[in-house]
Write a protein that holds these residues in place. Structure first.
Motif, PDB file in Angstrom:
ATOM      1  N   PHE A  68       0.839  -1.213   0.000  1.00 53.24           N
ATOM      2  CA  PHE A  68       0.000   0.000   0.000  1.00 53.24           C
ATOM      3  C   PHE A  68       0.873   1.263   0.000  1.00 53.24           C
ATOM      4  CE2 PHE A  68      -2.108   3.203   2.843  1.00 53.24           C
ATOM      5  CZ  PHE A  68      -3.107   3.601   1.960  1.00 53.24           C
ATOM      6  N   LEU A  69       1.976   1.205   0.756  1.00 51.07           N
ATOM      7  CA  LEU A  69       2.836   2.380   0.943  1.00 51.07           C
ATOM      8  C   LEU A  69       3.668   2.713  -0.287  1.00 51.07           C
ATOM      9  CD1 LEU A  69       3.993   4.389   3.216  1.00 51.07           C
ATOM     10  CD2 LEU A  69       5.861   2.726   3.430  1.00 51.07           C
ATOM     11  N   LEU A  70       4.138   1.677  -0.998  1.00 50.06           N
ATOM     12  CA  LEU A  70       5.140   1.875  -2.056  1.00 50.06           C
ATOM     13  C   LEU A  70       4.544   1.735  -3.452  1.00 50.06           C
ATOM     14  CD1 LEU A  70       8.025  -0.248  -0.475  1.00 50.06           C
ATOM     15  CD2 LEU A  70       7.584   2.205  -0.218  1.00 50.06           C
ATOM     16  N   ALA A  71       5.071   2.512  -4.390  1.00 49.73           N
ATOM     17  CA  ALA A  71       4.575   2.455  -5.773  1.00 49.73           C
ATOM     18  C   ALA A  71       5.079   1.216  -6.496  1.00 49.73           C
ATOM     19  CB  ALA A  71       4.990   3.712  -6.528  1.00 49.73           C
ATOM     20  N   ASN A  72       6.241   0.710  -6.089  1.00 51.16           N
ATOM     21  CA  ASN A  72       6.681  -0.574  -6.609  1.00 51.16           C
ATOM     22  C   ASN A  72       6.069  -1.666  -5.730  1.00 51.16           C
ATOM     23  OD1 ASN A  72       8.018  -2.392  -8.244  1.00 51.16           O
ATOM     24  ND2 ASN A  72       9.993  -1.320  -8.092  1.00 51.16           N
ATOM     25  N   ASP A  73       6.031  -2.890  -6.247  1.00 54.74           N
ATOM     26  CA  ASP A  73       5.278  -3.945  -5.555  1.00 54.74           C
ATOM     27  C   ASP A  73       6.215  -4.963  -4.915  1.00 54.74           C
ATOM     28  OD1 ASP A  73       3.480  -5.743  -4.617  1.00 54.74           O
ATOM     29  OD2 ASP A  73       2.580  -6.206  -6.567  1.00 54.74           O
ATOM     30  N   ILE A  74       6.272  -4.956  -3.583  1.00 47.94           N
ATOM     31  CA  ILE A  74       7.191  -5.875  -2.893  1.00 47.94           C
ATOM     32  C   ILE A  74       6.757  -7.338  -3.026  1.00 47.94           C
ATOM     33  CG2 ILE A  74       8.181  -4.231  -1.232  1.00 47.94           C
ATOM     34  CD1 ILE A  74       5.972  -6.290   0.504  1.00 47.94           C
ATOM     35  N   ALA A  75       5.548  -7.577  -3.547  1.00 48.06           N
ATOM     36  CA  ALA A  75       5.148  -8.967  -3.804  1.00 48.06           C
ATOM     37  C   ALA A  75       6.026  -9.580  -4.892  1.00 48.06           C
ATOM     38  CB  ALA A  75       3.681  -9.027  -4.220  1.00 48.06           C
ATOM     39  N   ARG A  76       6.727  -8.712  -5.642  1.00 46.61           N
ATOM     40  CA  ARG A  76       7.650  -9.218  -6.668  1.00 46.61           C
ATOM     41  C   ARG A  76       8.921  -9.793  -6.066  1.00 46.61           C
ATOM     42  NH1 ARG A  76       7.330  -4.573 -11.382  1.00 46.61           N
ATOM     43  NH2 ARG A  76       5.168  -4.967 -11.933  1.00 46.61           N
ATOM     44  N   LEU A  77       9.166  -9.486  -4.807  1.00 51.10           N
ATOM     45  CA  LEU A  77      10.343 -10.024  -4.123  1.00 51.10           C
ATOM     46  C   LEU A  77       9.987 -11.419  -3.642  1.00 51.10           C
ATOM     47  CD1 LEU A  77      11.256  -6.863  -1.998  1.00 51.10           C
ATOM     48  CD2 LEU A  77      12.338  -7.622  -4.114  1.00 51.10           C
ATOM     49  N   GLU A  78      10.566 -12.409  -4.291  1.00 57.20           N
ATOM     50  CA  GLU A  78      10.181 -13.779  -3.949  1.00 57.20           C
ATOM     51  C   GLU A  78      11.157 -14.445  -3.003  1.00 57.20           C
ATOM     52  OE1 GLU A  78       9.609 -15.326  -7.837  1.00 57.20           O
ATOM     53  OE2 GLU A  78       7.562 -14.545  -7.954  1.00 57.20           O
ATOM     54  N   TYR A  80      14.174 -14.403  -0.027  1.00 56.16           N
ATOM     55  CA  TYR A  80      14.719 -13.632   1.089  1.00 56.16           C
ATOM     56  C   TYR A  80      16.044 -12.997   0.647  1.00 56.16           C
ATOM     57  CZ  TYR A  80      11.351 -16.035   4.101  1.00 56.16           C
ATOM     58  OH  TYR A  80      10.210 -16.520   4.669  1.00 56.16           O
ATOM     59  N   GLY A  81      16.227 -11.763   1.054  1.00 59.93           N
ATOM     60  CA  GLY A  81      17.465 -11.067   0.721  1.00 59.93           C
ATOM     61  C   GLY A  81      17.338 -10.160  -0.490  1.00 59.93           C
ATOM     62  N   LYS A  82      16.289 -10.354  -1.294  1.00 65.93           N
ATOM     63  CA  LYS A  82      16.134  -9.536  -2.490  1.00 65.93           C
ATOM     64  C   LYS A  82      15.861  -8.076  -2.134  1.00 65.93           C
ATOM     65  CE  LYS A  82      16.034 -10.649  -6.813  1.00 65.93           C
ATOM     66  NZ  LYS A  82      17.104 -10.035  -7.651  1.00 65.93           N
ATOM     67  N   ALA A  83      16.416  -7.164  -2.939  1.00 62.52           N
ATOM     68  CA  ALA A  83      16.228  -5.732  -2.724  1.00 62.52           C
ATOM     69  C   ALA A  83      15.386  -5.142  -3.842  1.00 62.52           C
ATOM     70  CB  ALA A  83      17.581  -5.030  -2.679  1.00 62.52           C
ATOM     71  N   THR A 101      14.020  -1.290  -0.377  1.00 59.20           N
ATOM     72  CA  THR A 101      13.412  -2.252   0.541  1.00 59.20           C
ATOM     73  C   THR A 101      14.146  -3.584   0.406  1.00 59.20           C
ATOM     74  OG1 THR A 101      11.248  -1.268   0.127  1.00 59.20           O
ATOM     75  CG2 THR A 101      11.266  -3.421   1.202  1.00 59.20           C
ATOM     76  N   TYR A 102      14.553  -4.154   1.534  1.00 60.59           N
ATOM     77  CA  TYR A 102      15.125  -5.501   1.546  1.00 60.59           C
ATOM     78  C   TYR A 102      14.099  -6.443   2.154  1.00 60.59           C
ATOM     79  CZ  TYR A 102      19.574  -3.046   0.829  1.00 60.59           C
ATOM     80  OH  TYR A 102      20.573  -2.256   0.337  1.00 60.59           O
ATOM     81  N   PHE A 103      13.870  -7.546   1.461  1.00 59.89           N
ATOM     82  CA  PHE A 103      12.936  -8.581   1.942  1.00 59.89           C
ATOM     83  C   PHE A 103      13.750  -9.588   2.740  1.00 59.89           C
ATOM     84  CE2 PHE A 103      10.377 -12.522   0.453  1.00 59.89           C
ATOM     85  CZ  PHE A 103       9.574 -12.480   1.574  1.00 59.89           C
ATOM     86  N   LEU A 104      13.608  -9.537   4.070  1.00 59.65           N
ATOM     87  CA  LEU A 104      14.505 -10.334   4.910  1.00 59.65           C
ATOM     88  C   LEU A 104      13.876 -11.627   5.396  1.00 59.65           C
ATOM     89  CD1 LEU A 104      16.187  -7.492   6.980  1.00 59.65           C
ATOM     90  CD2 LEU A 104      16.881  -8.511   4.814  1.00 59.65           C
ATOM     91  N   GLY A 105      12.570 -11.687   5.429  1.00 60.57           N
ATOM     92  CA  GLY A 105      11.918 -12.905   5.895  1.00 60.57           C
ATOM     93  C   GLY A 105      10.424 -12.672   5.953  1.00 60.57           C
ATOM     94  N   GLU A 106       9.699 -13.726   6.232  1.00 53.61           N
ATOM     95  CA  GLU A 106       8.259 -13.615   6.428  1.00 53.61           C
ATOM     96  C   GLU A 106       8.018 -12.491   7.460  1.00 53.61           C
ATOM     97  OE1 GLU A 106       6.206 -15.939   4.876  1.00 53.61           O
ATOM     98  OE2 GLU A 106       4.465 -14.797   5.566  1.00 53.61           O
ATOM     99  N   THR A 175      20.946  -8.184  -3.912  1.00 53.42           N
ATOM    100  CA  THR A 175      20.501  -9.041  -2.814  1.00 53.42           C
ATOM    101  C   THR A 175      21.344  -8.734  -1.584  1.00 53.42           C
ATOM    102  OG1 THR A 175      22.018 -10.842  -3.365  1.00 53.42           O
ATOM    103  CG2 THR A 175      19.820 -10.943  -4.335  1.00 53.42           C
ATOM    104  N   ALA A 176      20.851  -9.172  -0.440  1.00 49.87           N
ATOM    105  CA  ALA A 176      21.522  -8.881   0.824  1.00 49.87           C
ATOM    106  C   ALA A 176      21.398 -10.071   1.757  1.00 49.87           C
ATOM    107  CB  ALA A 176      20.865  -7.663   1.489  1.00 49.87           C
ATOM    108  N   ALA A 177      22.274 -10.122   2.755  1.00 54.24           N
ATOM    109  CA  ALA A 177      22.195 -11.168   3.778  1.00 54.24           C
ATOM    110  C   ALA A 177      22.938 -10.717   5.026  1.00 54.24           C
ATOM    111  CB  ALA A 177      22.816 -12.463   3.252  1.00 54.24           C
ATOM    112  N   ALA A 178      22.563 -11.285   6.145  1.00 54.44           N
ATOM    113  CA  ALA A 178      23.323 -11.050   7.368  1.00 54.44           C
ATOM    114  C   ALA A 178      24.634 -11.805   7.244  1.00 54.44           C
ATOM    115  CB  ALA A 178      22.536 -11.538   8.572  1.00 54.44           C
ATOM    116  N   ALA A 179      25.727 -11.154   7.714  1.00 50.87           N
ATOM    117  CA  ALA A 179      27.038 -11.809   7.747  1.00 50.87           C
ATOM    118  C   ALA A 179      27.580 -11.581   9.146  1.00 50.87           C
ATOM    119  CB  ALA A 179      27.957 -11.219   6.682  1.00 50.87           C
ATOM    120  N   GLY A 180      27.226 -12.492  10.068  1.00 48.67           N
ATOM    121  CA  GLY A 180      27.581 -12.290  11.469  1.00 48.67           C
ATOM    122  C   GLY A 180      26.842 -11.075  11.989  1.00 48.67           C
ATOM    123  N   ASP A 181      27.606 -10.116  12.550  1.00 49.55           N
ATOM    124  CA  ASP A 181      26.994  -8.894  13.090  1.00 49.55           C
ATOM    125  C   ASP A 181      26.669  -7.887  11.985  1.00 49.55           C
ATOM    126  OD1 ASP A 181      27.429  -9.967  15.542  1.00 49.55           O
ATOM    127  OD2 ASP A 181      29.291  -8.846  15.907  1.00 49.55           O
TER     128      ASP A 181
END
Lengths: 363, 128
Positions: A68-78, A80-83, A101-106, A175-181
């Motif tokens: 609702f907030l964004l003009a692009n659709d985060i449903a396209r991020l399938e 985890y980690g996708k930006a 926006t980074y999609f990090l998990g459910e 894409t992104a991911a946690a790397a330790g801290d």
């Protein structure tokens, strides 16, 4: 009150020329902005971007809220980690801000928004979140650096602990991911490969030290601006704001029109603008003469109308002056810029000017 | 902060002047000015033979950051311009008091300039 990032003392010790940027005391350059620019195109540079704001969005309503907030659709991020890059729009179809926006998990998303618009953005997001079951958590304790350039990842990898290094190096673009801290994302604002790394404030000086010790050039906001201009990447407040449509700012590609039933803020306004054949173009300009294109210079298209430069400067890679401009509708390649009372020739070009170290326009 | 050359005169617009033996005056911008401007990318030079008024626009120096006018600290006629700057504007950054000179002019009036000590005092004030 001017705000300082956790790297402020590091910059001052390195002899940086400091400047106020959106209320933050930030490095403009460490000696030569042009040399820093070339370092990023040819090798690697590192920027303090801790002034940018990290906002985590969680809760069972997070997905619906961001759709609702964004003009692009985060449903396209399938995965985890996708930006994803997007604009937040006003109901009138102006741009509140642009963000990643980074999609990090459910039920777990991370937004990175601009520094100068921080207070406005947080207030806007909070206001819109009211009807959704979400948490909005500004992570002011986090710092962020960007290490950019063809050799950036290789040189910075040593600063990531061994256990997480291979995974960080295996990250695909955007894409992104946690790397330790650390939180490592293969994203940036220069048109080169590289990472943006989010770290705890108390950790970041050590991280910076290790990366620069590996031969990565410290770079200031000056080089960041010429790099993003060459890369054809918009700057909020210069190239677009609440009074301009994304469709007149070269950002039409960031609007997800499908599915048609998704209601996002500003949808009706941008749909109407999309049908408007007289809407202004947003283009690159290349100065054919000597001189430097600057923000707000007037552009004259003979027999068509007038426009304005939104971002202009000197391109160290092209050794020519370039700009982004909002221009009248029409099919033309030539225009003129008014510079100190004279009209000089400019060529209208498709952006980017430079990508991955290569010049993308005919000189 | 580097030492100011002792054989030059200075203006509050951060220009320097050197009186040559033939009576002409060479003009450039100071180290402080080039440092504040940042990397220079373009210099617009006047024509040789052009007459300038005291305080009138004489050249334009453009850096990555901004365009800045260079004003004539003394009225006169331009007798030479530093052509090297057309291709190499960064000479002003690397050698502001030497290779980075901008114009030489034949003065037709007096100039209101400062000694190195007076200019240093102005810079110290700006630092505070």
């Amino acid at each position: 009150m001017t705000k300082a990032t956790p790297l402020n003392a590091t910059h001052r010790k390195a002899g940086a020329r400091m400047v106020d940027f959106g209320g933050w005391d930030m490095p403009l350059h460490y000696g030569s902005q042009v040399e820093e620019h070339h370092a990023v195109r040819g090798n690697a540079g590192v920027f303090d971007v801790s002034h940018m704001t990290v906002v985590d969005i969680g809760g069972t309503g997070a997905r619906d809220f961001l759709r609702f907030l964004l003009a692009n659709d985060i449903a396209r991020l399938e995965q985890y980690g996708k930006a994803m890059y997007s604009c937040m729009l006003t109901p009138d179809g102006g741009v509140v801000d642009d963000l990643i926006t980074y999609f990090l998990g459910e039920n777990d998303y991370r937004l990175v928004v601009n520094a100068a618009t921080r207070d406005k953005d947080i207030a806007w997001i909070d206001e819109q979140a009211g009807a959704f079951d979400v948490s909005v958590d500004e992570r002011a304790e986090l710092a962020m650096i960007a290490v950019q350039g063809p050799n950036a990842r290789e040189l910075a990898a040593g600063a990531i602990d061994e256990q997480h290094r291979a995974a960080a190096l295996a990250l695909q673009p955007f894409t992104a991911a946690a790397a330790g801290d650390l939180f490592v994302a293969r994203t940036g604002y220069t048109g080169e490969d590289g990472w943006e790394i989010i770290a705890a404030g108390e950790q970041v000086a050590d991280l910076w030290q290790r990366i620069t010790a590996a031969g990565v050039q410290p770079c200031g906001l000056g080089a960041r601006d010429t790099l993003r201009l060459e890369a054809g990447m918009n700057l909020y407040g210069s190239d677009m704001d609440e009074s301009t449509s994304p469709l007149e700012s070269g950002l039409g590609w960031t609007i997800a029109w499908e599915p048609a039933e998704r209601e996002f803020i500003g949808r009706a306004a941008v749909e109407q603008m999309r049908l408007d054949k007289s809407r202004r173009r947003f283009c690159g300009l290349l100065l054919e003469d000597k001189g430097v294109l600057r923000n707000h210079q007037r552009i004259v298209v003979e027999g068509v109308g007038e426009g304005e430069i939104t971002s202009g400067g000197f391109s160290p890679t092209l050794q020519r002056s370039i700009a982004m401009a909002r221009l009248p509708a029409g099919d033309y390649q030539r225009a003129q810029v008014e510079m100190r009372g004279k009209l000089l020739d400019v060529r209208v070009v498709k952006m980017p000017f430079v990508r991955y170290g290569k010049i993308k326009v005919d000189l | 902060m580097s030492e100011l050359p002792g054989d030059l005169q200075y203006t509050k617009e951060h220009e320097w002047l050197r009186k040559e033996e033939d009576g002409s005056v060479t003009i450039g911008i100071t180290d402080h000015a080039q440092s504040a401007l940042g990397d220079l990318v373009y210099v617009e030079l006047p024509e040789v033979g052009q007459e300038v008024d005291e305080g009138g626009e004489m050249a334009v120096v453009e850096s990555v950051k901004a365009a800045s006018d260079v004003y004539a600290p003394v009225a006169g006629t331009i007798v030479e311009v530093n052509e090297v700057l057309a291709d190499d504007p960064e000479r002003i950054n690397t050698d502001p008091y030497g290779d980075g000179w901008i114009v030489r002019l034949e003065p037709s009036g007096d100039s209101d300039t400062m000694s190195p000590d007076e200019y240093q005092a102005l810079l110290d004030e700006l630092e505070d």
